[in-house]
Design an enzyme around this catalytic site. Structure first.
Site, PDB file in Angstrom:
ATOM      1  N   CYS A 183      18.647 -12.516 -68.648  1.00  0.00           N
ATOM      2  CA  CYS A 183      18.590 -13.340 -67.443  1.00  0.00           C
ATOM      3  C   CYS A 183      19.963 -13.949 -67.210  1.00  0.00           C
ATOM      4  O   CYS A 183      20.814 -13.929 -68.085  1.00  0.00           O
ATOM      5  CB  CYS A 183      17.620 -14.505 -67.623  1.00  0.00           C
ATOM      6  N   TYR A 209      28.489  -4.714 -73.692  1.00  0.00           N
ATOM      7  CA  TYR A 209      27.729  -4.164 -72.572  1.00  0.00           C
ATOM      8  C   TYR A 209      27.210  -5.177 -71.569  1.00  0.00           C
ATOM      9  O   TYR A 209      27.336  -4.979 -70.364  1.00  0.00           O
ATOM     10  CB  TYR A 209      26.550  -3.351 -73.141  1.00  0.00           C
ATOM     11  N   ASN A 242      17.898 -18.750 -70.226  1.00  0.00           N
ATOM     12  CA  ASN A 242      18.335 -17.396 -70.586  1.00  0.00           C
ATOM     13  C   ASN A 242      18.227 -17.267 -72.104  1.00  0.00           C
ATOM     14  O   ASN A 242      18.828 -18.057 -72.822  1.00  0.00           O
ATOM     15  CB  ASN A 242      19.781 -17.203 -70.118  1.00  0.00           C
ATOM     16  N   GLY A 243      17.464 -16.299 -72.550  1.00  0.00           N
ATOM     17  CA  GLY A 243      17.282 -16.111 -73.989  1.00  0.00           C
ATOM     18  C   GLY A 243      15.825 -15.875 -74.294  1.00  0.00           C
ATOM     19  O   GLY A 243      15.051 -15.501 -73.408  1.00  0.00           O
ATOM     20  N   GLY A 294      19.932  -9.451 -64.410  1.00  0.00           N
ATOM     21  CA  GLY A 294      18.501  -9.398 -64.108  1.00  0.00           C
ATOM     22  C   GLY A 294      18.292  -9.079 -62.646  1.00  0.00           C
ATOM     23  O   GLY A 294      18.849  -9.757 -61.786  1.00  0.00           O
TER      24      GLY A 294
END
Ligand code: SF4
Length: 492
Positions: free
Chosen positions: A22, A267, A127-128, A48
């Site tokens: 996210c 990435y 986020n996570g 996302g």
């Protein structure tokens, strides 16, 4: 809310990459803050694509929110919608589901989440992934909490509701001390913008400044889009509470040695972002340099698998002296609408997205540089395309070590048995993919490329590298309860 309840992932056939997580973004002190948040989320769209949401606060209009499926640019650019989000304070979130309904986002799971407390409302985006969310959820439900979503982020709201803290930041501190795992949180009250990173700092979060306003963002590329100045990274374990011109820094957790996600360098993050003071692009080029040193091969061309293999291919080419060429061209206009309809189109798979530059490839020995191999399905198809175009040899060079373990910290990974590297040796993978040679960068080589001159210190690794090493810096308690075996137990 859009009428449909769920939406399939953007690229249903492409299950051969780890899926980012996210992105989170927040702004305080700027007129129409939601417009800046929309721009920031657009710059974070690579983190996302399934859905996005914005919550804004205005002293007169109070809290307002909008949550939509699909791309930010298709939703949060419409004046009619943005006019419903007035005020100088807003936060937002883009998501690819990493918990709850994987790959099939439900409307109720779209963040930010909102909670009304005795001292006022608060919105939170995360986020996570929390590794003890299921245990916490069971406990909270037993004690009377009623959950609306399947997202682990909602646990934080319920823990805050049960806290006796006098202010919302105090309650958030208390709640976050009970959760385990990886989290970069952006939250807001009526007057404050709050940012928190977990004690290991697994996921990124940065602070920026724009005129009188402050910005929190997953990545620096989303500061650039609005012209904000990068101030600093939020430290692992730090909470910042921003009110007007003041940025208060708190440290609510017991200090730990940071373990930032090394895959962000390989990435996930955009190449124009800065991570840990280093340009992601330069780090990726350096990975290519290390790869060329570790795994040389005689060939005529170095070609990237676009787009994320590009900087590493450039680094490989520079170090090896073998010419770089765009042997594979990506169709930039692959959209959700085109790829959904039929099995026939689905089976065309990677050809919809990538095409071989036949004139360059024919008769050549080609080194293909890709960022990772997950299931190997796409790698096989790309190899077939290159051979069909008349290549004499195909050599794969991979800019990450073999991905042999799932991530439980906010990245969607297939279960372990579906990861090619979990079941095959490097030679077996080479034969399975049908290429002339296959080499991955070593873990030490990757550490050198991200700036650790001596490579990986096995006693004290500087990064999270669990998807390569199987050494999880935070025990994935929920998954162990479901039968997941850690490395030591699996190997011995
Ligand atoms: S397991 Fe891999 S992808 Fe997940 S946080 Fe660690 S390094 Fe990143």
């Amino acid at each position: 809310m859009t009428p449909c309840a769920t939406m399939p992932p953007a690229h249903p056939f492409d299950d051969d990459k780890l899926r980012e997580e996210c992105g989170v973004y927040g702004v305080i002190g700027l007129d129409q803050a939601a417009n800046f948040v929309a721009l920031g989320l657009h710059a974070l769209q690579h983190r996302g694509q399934e859905a996005g949401g914005i919550v804004a606060h205005d002293p007169h209009a109070g809290f307002n929110s909008a949550r939509r499926f699909g791309y930010v640019r298709d939703n949060f650019t419409k004046a009619g919608l943005m006019d419903t989000l007035p005020g100088p304070l807003a936060i937002g979130h883009v998501r690819y589901s990493t918990s709850g309904n994987k790959g099939l986002t439900a409307a109720r799971d779209v963040q930010p989440f909102f909670g009304e407390f005795s001292m006022g409302g608060a919105a939170i985006a995360h986020n996570g992934n929390l590794t003890n969310a299921e245990e916490l959820r069971r406990d909270l439900i037993e004690r009377g909490s009623i959950f609306q979503s399947s997202s682990d982020t909602e646990c934080i709201i319920h823990l805050m509701a049960r806290s006796m803290g006098k202010t919302i930041p105090d309650r958030m501190e208390e709640a976050l001390r009970r959760v385990e795992g990886a989290f970069s949180v952006v939250a807001m009250t009526r007057t404050k913008l709050i940012g928190v990173r977990d004690p290991l700092g697994v996921r990124p979060l940065v602070l920026g400044q724009f005129g009188e306003g402050w910005v929190l963002s997953s990545e620096t590329c989303a500061l650039d889009i609005i012209g904000a100045k990068f101030v600093r990274e939020i430290e692992p374990g730090e909470m910042v509470v921003i009110t007007g011109a003041r940025v208060e820094s708190r440290h609510p957790f017991r200090p730990k040695t940071p373990r930032f996600c090394i895959f962000e360098h390989v990435y996930f993050s955009r190449p124009d972002s800065i991570l840990g003071g280093r340009s992601v692009y330069e780090t990726r080029a350096q990975i290519g340099v290390e790869l060329a040193r570790e795994a040389p091969v005689e060939a005529d061309l170095v070609c990237p698998v676009p787009d994320s293999g590009t900087p590493a291919a450039i680094g490989y080419s520079q170090e090896s002296g073998i010419p770089y060429a765009m042997g594979i061209i990506r169709n930039q206009y692959m959209g959700r609408t085109f790829i959904e309809p039929t099995d026939q189109i689905r089976n065309m798979g990677v050809r919809l997205k990538l095409n071989v530059n036949r004139a360059l490839i024919e008769g050549k020995r080609v080194i293909l540089v890709d960022d990772s191999v997950v299931r190997g399905t796409t790698s096989r198809k790309i190899k077939d395309m290159i051979l069909d175009a008349g290549a004499k040899e195909v050599h794969f060079r991979i800019a990450s070590p073999p991905t042999a373990w799932p991530c439980f910290y906010g990245v969607d990974t297939p279960e372990r048995g579906k990861l090619l590297a979990a079941t095959m040796s490097e030679d077996e993978m080479r034969d399975h993919l049908g290429v002339d040679s296959l080499k991955f960068i070593s873990l030490d080589g990757l550490y050198r490329a991200v700036g650790e001159a001596k490579g990986r210190d096995p006693a004290k690794p500087a990064y999270c590298d669990a998807c390569f090493s199987g050494e999880y810096p935070v025990e994935p308690a929920d998954m162990i309860a479901k039968g997941f075996e850690l490395k030591a137990q699996a190997a011995e």
